[in-house]
Structures are given as structure tokens and as C-alpha cells.
Design an enzyme around this catalytic site. Structure first.
Site, PDB file in Angstrom:
ATOM      1  N   TYR A 149       0.855  -1.205   0.000  1.00  0.00           N
ATOM      2  CA  TYR A 149       0.000   0.000   0.000  1.00  0.00           C
ATOM      3  C   TYR A 149       0.887   1.251   0.000  1.00  0.00           C
ATOM      4  O   TYR A 149       0.722   2.145  -0.827  1.00  0.00           O
ATOM      5  CB  TYR A 149      -0.889  -0.027   1.241  1.00  0.00           C
ATOM      6  CG  TYR A 149      -1.868   1.111   1.356  1.00  0.00           C
ATOM      7  CD1 TYR A 149      -2.949   1.216   0.494  1.00  0.00           C
ATOM      8  CD2 TYR A 149      -1.736   2.066   2.364  1.00  0.00           C
ATOM      9  CE1 TYR A 149      -3.872   2.248   0.622  1.00  0.00           C
ATOM     10  CE2 TYR A 149      -2.655   3.097   2.496  1.00  0.00           C
ATOM     11  CZ  TYR A 149      -3.723   3.193   1.620  1.00  0.00           C
ATOM     12  OH  TYR A 149      -4.628   4.213   1.755  1.00  0.00           O
ATOM     13  N   TYR A 163       3.729  13.826 -14.164  1.00  0.00           N
ATOM     14  CA  TYR A 163       2.778  14.312 -15.174  1.00  0.00           C
ATOM     15  C   TYR A 163       2.563  15.819 -15.033  1.00  0.00           C
ATOM     16  O   TYR A 163       2.364  16.526 -16.017  1.00  0.00           O
ATOM     17  CB  TYR A 163       1.441  13.558 -15.071  1.00  0.00           C
ATOM     18  CG  TYR A 163       1.376  12.351 -15.971  1.00  0.00           C
ATOM     19  CD1 TYR A 163       2.179  11.236 -15.732  1.00  0.00           C
ATOM     20  CD2 TYR A 163       0.542  12.321 -17.081  1.00  0.00           C
ATOM     21  CE1 TYR A 163       2.140  10.129 -16.559  1.00  0.00           C
ATOM     22  CE2 TYR A 163       0.499  11.213 -17.921  1.00  0.00           C
ATOM     23  CZ  TYR A 163       1.290  10.122 -17.652  1.00  0.00           C
ATOM     24  OH  TYR A 163       1.254   9.032 -18.479  1.00  0.00           O
TER      25      TYR A 163
END
Ligand code: UDP
Length: 313
Positions: A149, A163
Site C-alpha cells: 500500500y 505528469y
């Protein structure tokens, strides 16, 4: 209707996703919910199905994601989120944070949408800095049981920032600390549902370790407000959203017993591997940038949550 903003919310049938669907519907958005229903539950959003402004896709975001038409915002909240879930489905946990995030970032570019990811206080691991500020890099065991996780979420932050930097995508990163409220799964293994379930059914309350580890619990309504403000801000750096009021798990169990009026007694079980010893958000950044701080006290929030659990137990 055509000029309504459209928001895609992944993990829409989950605890946080469903509350976010409610919030954005009430703000006048068209909401597209997506969930593969591995840990989510349609009951959390069934009240939205009759609405013209709500649409639902039963889809796994680790596969190519297609949404026709306009998408102005994407909230990526799909992920198993409780330690027992990610022990049971570790590969899916890694994939939804990595492959799923990559697919959704691609969609955000095509749609020119603003993208917000649900990151977590788990990026700080078992923290050596207390309280945790956003500029702390964390203390994570990559190969421990929580690593699937924690590292997926850390990768998610990295690719989202990439990005932003390389493609100029508008991105937001919320680091969510322990949150509670109605629609948590009774059996998700986390402290609050476990304690409430045990107290309401007269079972022993299982505190792990000696109960001296701390957490800071935020009511879901406060969290949703923080996320809404972050999405609408122009701030691309990570922001902690959580309640800074810290409590030991033993005290927390005692609070639940007192609130329910239960006769359950507290018993002690082994502490899970890599269970963080202390956790408390520094929310200075959220206060300064978003003008946000939690409003709901633990006693108020626990009462609302108890009513929910009483109804479903
Ligand atoms: N915990 C506990 N008994 C339970 C479930 C959890 O004592 O039945 C402890 C757990 O070991 C941790 C804390 O409560 O120290 C919070 O656990 P949770 O799973 O809610 O979230 P975490 O913050 O660890 O992700």
C-alpha cells in the site's frame, strides 16, 4: 445541463468515494462514479442511481479506462485502504495505485482534466518526525506487509508529480490521515469499525500491542471539505488533511466502550508488523493554503458513526 462540470470519481462505492459523490452532486456537478466493487459496496451509492446527474461504471481502473464525453476533474480514490484488505489482495493494491493511476493520468491528459489523488499518511511509514509535515520523506519498509500500500501510494505521488512537471497537467495530492464515519465497512478490520462492532455485539475489544500507539481521527465530513478546497485550489504540492487531535489506541477503545455503554472488556493481541507507533498530521499547510481545519469533534463524530453502525450491525 450541458454546461455542468463533470467529475470522474474512482472508488465511488467505497467509504470516501461515496461521500465525495454526494458532495459533488450537491455542488451541482455531473458525477461519473467508477468502482470494481472488490472492497466497495453499491449500497453506499444506491441513493444516487435515480439522479440524472449520476452515472456509474462497474470497471477496474487497472484496465484501460474510457469515459465518453467531457471530464473536467478526476478524483482517484480506488484502492483497498485497510491493512487486512491489502494483506489479502496485495497485488491488486499495488496495481490500482500504479497501473490504475497511470491509466487515469492518461485519461486526464486526453480530457484536459484536473487530477487529484488520494495519497495517505502511510507515505510517512512509521514516522521518525512528529507531527508529520509534508516535507518529511517518511520511514517505510518497502517489503513489509504494509509496503504494498505504502509504496503504491508513494509511486502514485511520484507519477502524478511527473505528469504535472513534464506534461503540465493540473494535479493535486491529498495525504489523508485516519478518517472515520458512516459507510465504513463493519468488517474492514480497522480500529473504529472493529471496536464498535465488538462493543455492540458484546465481544471483547481487541487492542493490538499495549495500545500506546497513537492515531488522530478525522470525521469524514471534515475530510471531504478539505479535499473539495484542495481540488478547487491551484496548489500542486501534497497537503495533509486530517485531525491533529492525537489519542492512544487504548484510550480510543475506552472511549468507544463508554459511548456504547457496552460491557465488553478490552483484551490485548500482538501488534501487527510495522504498525506505526505514532501518527498526527501537521495541518499548517492546509490552514494556510486552503483556510481549512477540522470542525467536528471526536465525541460528535463518534456519535454519528455509532448510529450508523447500530443500524447495520
Ligand atoms: N488496532 C487495534 N485493534 C483492532 C484494529 C486496529 O488495536 O482491532 C490498532 C492498529 O494496530 C493500529 C491502530 O489501531 O495501531 C489503527 O489501526 P487501523 O487499522 O484503524 O489504521 P492504521 O492507522 O493502522 O492504518
Amino acid at each position: 445541463m450541458a454546461d455542468k462540470k463533470t467529475i470522474l470519481i474512482t472508488g465511488a462505492a467505497g467509504f470516501l468515494g461515496s461521500h465525495l459523490c454526494d458532495r459533488f452532486i450537491s455542488e451541482g456537478f455531473k458525477v461519473v462514479g467508477m468502482d470494481n466493487l472488490i472492497t466497495g459496496n453499491l449500497k453506499n451509492i444506491e441513493h444516487l442511481f435515480p439522479l440524472a446527474d449520476f452515472e456509474f461504471y462497474h470497471h477496474d481502473v487497472t484496465k484501460f479506462v474510457h469515459v465518453p464525453g467531457r471530464v473536467d476533474y478526476i478524483l482517484h480514490f480506488a484502492s483497498p485502504a485497510s491493512p487486512i484488505d491489502y494483506l489479502k489482495i496485495p497485488i491488486q493494491t499495488l496495481k490500482v495505485g500504479s497501473l490504475g493511476t497511470h491509466n487515469l493520468l492518461g485519461l486526464a491528459r486526453v480530457k484536459n482534466a484536473r487530477f487529484l489523488i488520494a495519497s495517505t499518511s502511510e507515505v510517512y511509514g512509521d514516522p521518525l518526525v512528529h507531527p508529520q509535515t509534508e516535507d518529511y520523506w517518511g520511514n517505510v519498509n518497502p517489503i513489509g506487509p504494509r509496503g504494498v500500500y505504502d509504496e503504491a501510494k508513494r509511486f502514485q505521488e511520484a507519477i502524478t508529480m511527473a505528469y504535472h512537471t513534464y506534461h503540465g497537467l493540473e494535479t493535486r495530492i491529498v495525504r489523508i490521515f485516519n478518517t472515520y464515519g458512516p459507510r465504513m465497512r463493519l468488517d474492514d478490520g480497522r480500529a473504529l469499525p472493529a471496536f464498535m462492532h465488538q462493543a455492540l455485539t458484546g465481544q471483547d475489544i481487541t487492542v493490538f500491542g499495549d495500545g500506546s500507539q497513537t492515531r488522530s481521527f478525522c470525521y469524514v465530513g471534515d475530510l471531504v471539505e478539505g479535499i473539495y478546497r484542495l481540488l478547487m485550489s491551484d496548489y500542486p504540492q501534497p497537503v495533509n488533511i486530517g485531525n491533529p487531535v492525537e489519542i492512544t489506541i487504548k484510550e480510543f477503545a475506552e472511549e468507544v466502550v463508554a459511548l456504547t455503554g457496552s460491557k465488553s472488556k478490552i483484551i490485548y493481541k500482538p501488534l501487527p508488523t510495522d504498525d506505526p507507533k505514532q501518527r498526527k498530521p501537521d495541518i499548517t499547510r492546509a490552514k494556510n493554503i486552503l483556510g481549512w481545519e477540522p470542525k467536528v469533534s471526536r465525541s460528535e463524530g463518534l456519535k454519528i458513526t455509532l448510529d450508523y453502525f447500530k443500524a447495520i450491525v
